[in-house]
Design a protein around this motif. Structure first.
Motif, mmCIF file in Angstrom:
data_model
loop_
_atom_site.group_PDB
_atom_site.id
_atom_site.type_symbol
_atom_site.label_atom_id
_atom_site.label_comp_id
_atom_site.label_asym_id
_atom_site.label_seq_id
_atom_site.Cartn_x
_atom_site.Cartn_y
_atom_site.Cartn_z
ATOM 1 N N PHE A 54 0.843 -1.196 0.000
ATOM 2 C CA PHE A 54 0.000 0.000 0.000
ATOM 3 C C PHE A 54 0.874 1.240 0.000
ATOM 4 C CE2 PHE A 54 -2.450 -3.343 2.005
ATOM 5 C CZ PHE A 54 -3.707 -3.224 1.439
ATOM 6 N N ASP A 55 0.435 2.250 -0.719
ATOM 7 C CA ASP A 55 1.138 3.533 -0.658
ATOM 8 C C ASP A 55 0.549 4.347 0.482
ATOM 9 O OD1 ASP A 55 -1.306 4.357 -1.568
ATOM 10 O OD2 ASP A 55 -0.632 4.790 -3.614
ATOM 11 N N ASP A 56 0.861 5.623 0.518
ATOM 12 C CA ASP A 56 0.371 6.479 1.599
ATOM 13 C C ASP A 56 -1.099 6.850 1.448
ATOM 14 O OD1 ASP A 56 2.821 6.435 2.781
ATOM 15 O OD2 ASP A 56 3.510 8.325 1.876
ATOM 16 N N SER A 57 -1.703 6.447 0.342
ATOM 17 C CA SER A 57 -3.106 6.763 0.105
ATOM 18 C C SER A 57 -3.856 5.505 -0.319
ATOM 19 C CB SER A 57 -3.247 7.857 -0.963
ATOM 20 O OG SER A 57 -4.609 8.135 -1.209
ATOM 21 N N PRO A 58 -4.086 4.566 0.598
ATOM 22 C CA PRO A 58 -4.758 3.322 0.240
ATOM 23 C C PRO A 58 -6.254 3.555 0.009
ATOM 24 C CG PRO A 58 -4.439 3.411 2.598
ATOM 25 C CD PRO A 58 -3.757 4.633 2.026
ATOM 26 N N THR A 59 -6.867 2.613 -0.664
ATOM 27 C CA THR A 59 -8.324 2.622 -0.817
ATOM 28 C C THR A 59 -8.932 1.725 0.257
ATOM 29 O OG1 THR A 59 -8.213 3.026 -3.203
ATOM 30 C CG2 THR A 59 -10.244 2.072 -2.337
ATOM 31 N N MET A 119 -22.584 -6.773 11.400
ATOM 32 C CA MET A 119 -21.260 -7.074 10.860
ATOM 33 C C MET A 119 -20.767 -5.945 9.963
ATOM 34 S SD MET A 119 -20.177 -9.963 12.008
ATOM 35 C CE MET A 119 -20.749 -11.498 12.743
ATOM 36 N N PHE A 120 -19.529 -5.557 10.157
ATOM 37 C CA PHE A 120 -18.861 -4.565 9.308
ATOM 38 C C PHE A 120 -17.647 -5.218 8.657
ATOM 39 C CE2 PHE A 120 -21.344 -1.956 12.075
ATOM 40 C CZ PHE A 120 -21.606 -0.771 11.395
ATOM 41 N N TYR A 121 -17.444 -4.916 7.375
ATOM 42 C CA TYR A 121 -16.288 -5.434 6.654
ATOM 43 C C TYR A 121 -15.356 -4.279 6.307
ATOM 44 C CZ TYR A 121 -18.996 -9.710 6.114
ATOM 45 O OH TYR A 121 -19.712 -10.847 6.362
ATOM 46 N N CYS A 122 -14.083 -4.469 6.637
ATOM 47 C CA CYS A 122 -13.055 -3.488 6.312
ATOM 48 C C CYS A 122 -12.253 -4.032 5.131
ATOM 49 C CB CYS A 122 -12.144 -3.260 7.515
ATOM 50 S SG CYS A 122 -10.764 -2.134 7.197
ATOM 51 N N LEU A 123 -12.478 -3.446 3.950
ATOM 52 C CA LEU A 123 -11.797 -3.870 2.733
ATOM 53 C C LEU A 123 -10.642 -2.915 2.445
ATOM 54 C CD1 LEU A 123 -14.919 -4.606 0.503
ATOM 55 C CD2 LEU A 123 -13.672 -6.190 1.993
ATOM 56 N N LYS A 124 -9.433 -3.485 2.342
ATOM 57 C CA LYS A 124 -8.232 -2.686 2.077
ATOM 58 C C LYS A 124 -7.699 -3.102 0.714
ATOM 59 C CE LYS A 124 -7.625 -4.583 5.856
ATOM 60 N NZ LYS A 124 -7.089 -5.307 7.043
ATOM 61 N N ILE A 125 -7.771 -2.184 -0.234
ATOM 62 C CA ILE A 125 -7.502 -2.517 -1.628
ATOM 63 C C ILE A 125 -6.159 -1.915 -2.045
ATOM 64 C CG2 ILE A 125 -8.391 -2.383 -3.982
ATOM 65 C CD1 ILE A 125 -11.168 -1.912 -2.731
ATOM 66 N N PRO A 126 -5.189 -2.755 -2.393
ATOM 67 C CA PRO A 126 -3.899 -2.223 -2.871
ATOM 68 C C PRO A 126 -4.080 -1.459 -4.185
ATOM 69 C CG PRO A 126 -3.708 -4.530 -2.275
ATOM 70 C CD PRO A 126 -5.173 -4.221 -2.296
ATOM 71 N N LYS A 127 -3.219 -0.494 -4.403
ATOM 72 C CA LYS A 127 -3.374 0.364 -5.576
ATOM 73 C C LYS A 127 -3.017 -0.370 -6.854
ATOM 74 C CE LYS A 127 -2.752 5.162 -6.801
ATOM 75 N NZ LYS A 127 -2.205 6.476 -6.352
ATOM 76 N N GLU A 128 -2.013 -1.241 -6.815
ATOM 77 C CA GLU A 128 -1.554 -1.916 -8.017
ATOM 78 C C GLU A 128 -2.363 -3.177 -8.301
ATOM 79 O OE1 GLU A 128 0.553 -0.696 -10.074
ATOM 80 O OE2 GLU A 128 0.982 1.066 -8.835
#
Length: 331
Positions: A54-59, A119-128
């Motif tokens: 992840f960069d400094d601005s992840p999705t 339930m809550f889902y935390c999705l962390k999406i890499p930029k590439e």
């Protein structure tokens, strides 16, 4: 990462609640559980596992699968995408923006509502790599509703009082007890009411005979080891503050009325006709007053018992003599 329990004891929760696990490459079968109180703010933990991806601005997307739209918060290019957020969470969800670059993408929910539970889902999406290698963490938010119980008392009969305890809008339903000053649980009448928003109001009341001391109303959530209480102190004076005080006031009122009637009947200064003239203390302004029955009828008055001073008596007597002489002259 510690579990957030909003002031509750987490030791009584399920084992997965006490763990601070992070899940990568797919959903976890064991959701991280967080407990929050209605009206408070709560943080749902989530962090970037592999910072190199992840960069400094992840999705980041926080979603609720049972809602449509599903997004509680969407974060892209260093800012929130407000138009994708469900209106239920409008102005209530946010990230810790200054900590995102360090991998903290936890969700903060303010003014927690009962409807936030789920339930809550935390999705962390890499930029590439995009969604092919996204990280997914699951957090279960458990929302409880509590309030300070209210305890009151009212006299019901001679020497007895009714103590009532009420715990308004609790969820889940609390266990309630009324305790005496020795810590003993009193047998009480119980009622439960379900409120429109789903919470429960519990009431108990007990009648005490000639009892004094400190009494406690306690409501508790045993599964969370959380309780709230209120106390009231009953004194001997309160046992006399109901029917006894009313009776005493009624008797005092009757005595006052009787004394006033006696004063009105026998306390008049002018005696009846034929009686002895009244006596007055020295230097009294009324000591020269004489009371007699008027001997003449004037055109502007009716014959009556009047109290006249000696000067007025002489004046009236002279006027009467002149009237008699005038009448003789006419004859």
């Amino acid at each position: 990462m510690p579990v957030h329990c909003a002031g509750f004891n987490c030791q009584n929760l399920s084992p997965q609640t006490r763990k601070a696990e992070h899940f990568t490459d797919g959903s976890s079968a064991q959701p991280h559980q967080v407990v929050a109180v209605v009206g408070d703010a709560v943080t749902l933990p989530c962090s970037l596992e592999d910072r190199t991806r992840f960069d400094d601005s992840p999705t980041v997307e926080w979603t609720r699968p049972d809602l449509e739209p599903k997004a509680a918060l969407v974060y892209r290019d260093n800012s929130e995408v407000f138009e994708m957020k469900h209106q239920r969470f409008e102005f209530r969800t946010s990230l810790f923006h200054s900590e995102v670059k360090d991998g903290n993408v936890s969700l903060r929910i303010s003014n927690v509502q009962l409807s936030d539970a789920g339930m809550f889902y935390c999705l962390k999406i890499p930029k590439e790599e995009g969604r092919l290698r996204m990280e997914n963490s699951t957090v279960e938010l458990v929302v409880v509703s509590v309030s300070d119980p209210k305890i009151s008392m009212v006299a019901v009969q001679s020497g007895a009082v009714m103590v009532e305890c009420a715990a308004s809008c609790w969820l889940p339903k609390p266990e309630m007890k009324i305790l005496d000053d020795q810590g003993r649980t009193l047998t009480a009448e119980k009622t439960e009411t379900e409120e429109p928003n789903g919470c429960i109001t519990v009431r108990q009341k007990v009648v005490l005979q000639n009892s004094t001391g400190r009494f406690t109303c306690r409501a508790e959530l045993l599964q969370f080891n959380h309780s709230r209480s209120a106390q009231i102190h009953i004194t001997v004076g309160f046992l006399w503050s109901g029917p006894h005080i009313a009776s005493i006031c009624a008797v005092e009122a009757l005595v006052f009325v009787a004394l006033f009637a006696l004063w009105h009947l026998f306390g008049m200064k002018c005696p009846r006709p034929g009686g002895n003239p009244p006596t007055y203390p020295p230097n009294s302004t009324s000591q020269n007053v004489d009371c007699r029955k008027s001997s003449s009828v004037r055109s502007s008055s009716v014959s009556s018992n009047t109290c006249l001073s000696p000067e007025n008596q002489n004046q009236e007597s002279g006027e009467g003599n002149r009237n008699r002489e005038h009448s003789k002259g006419e004859k």
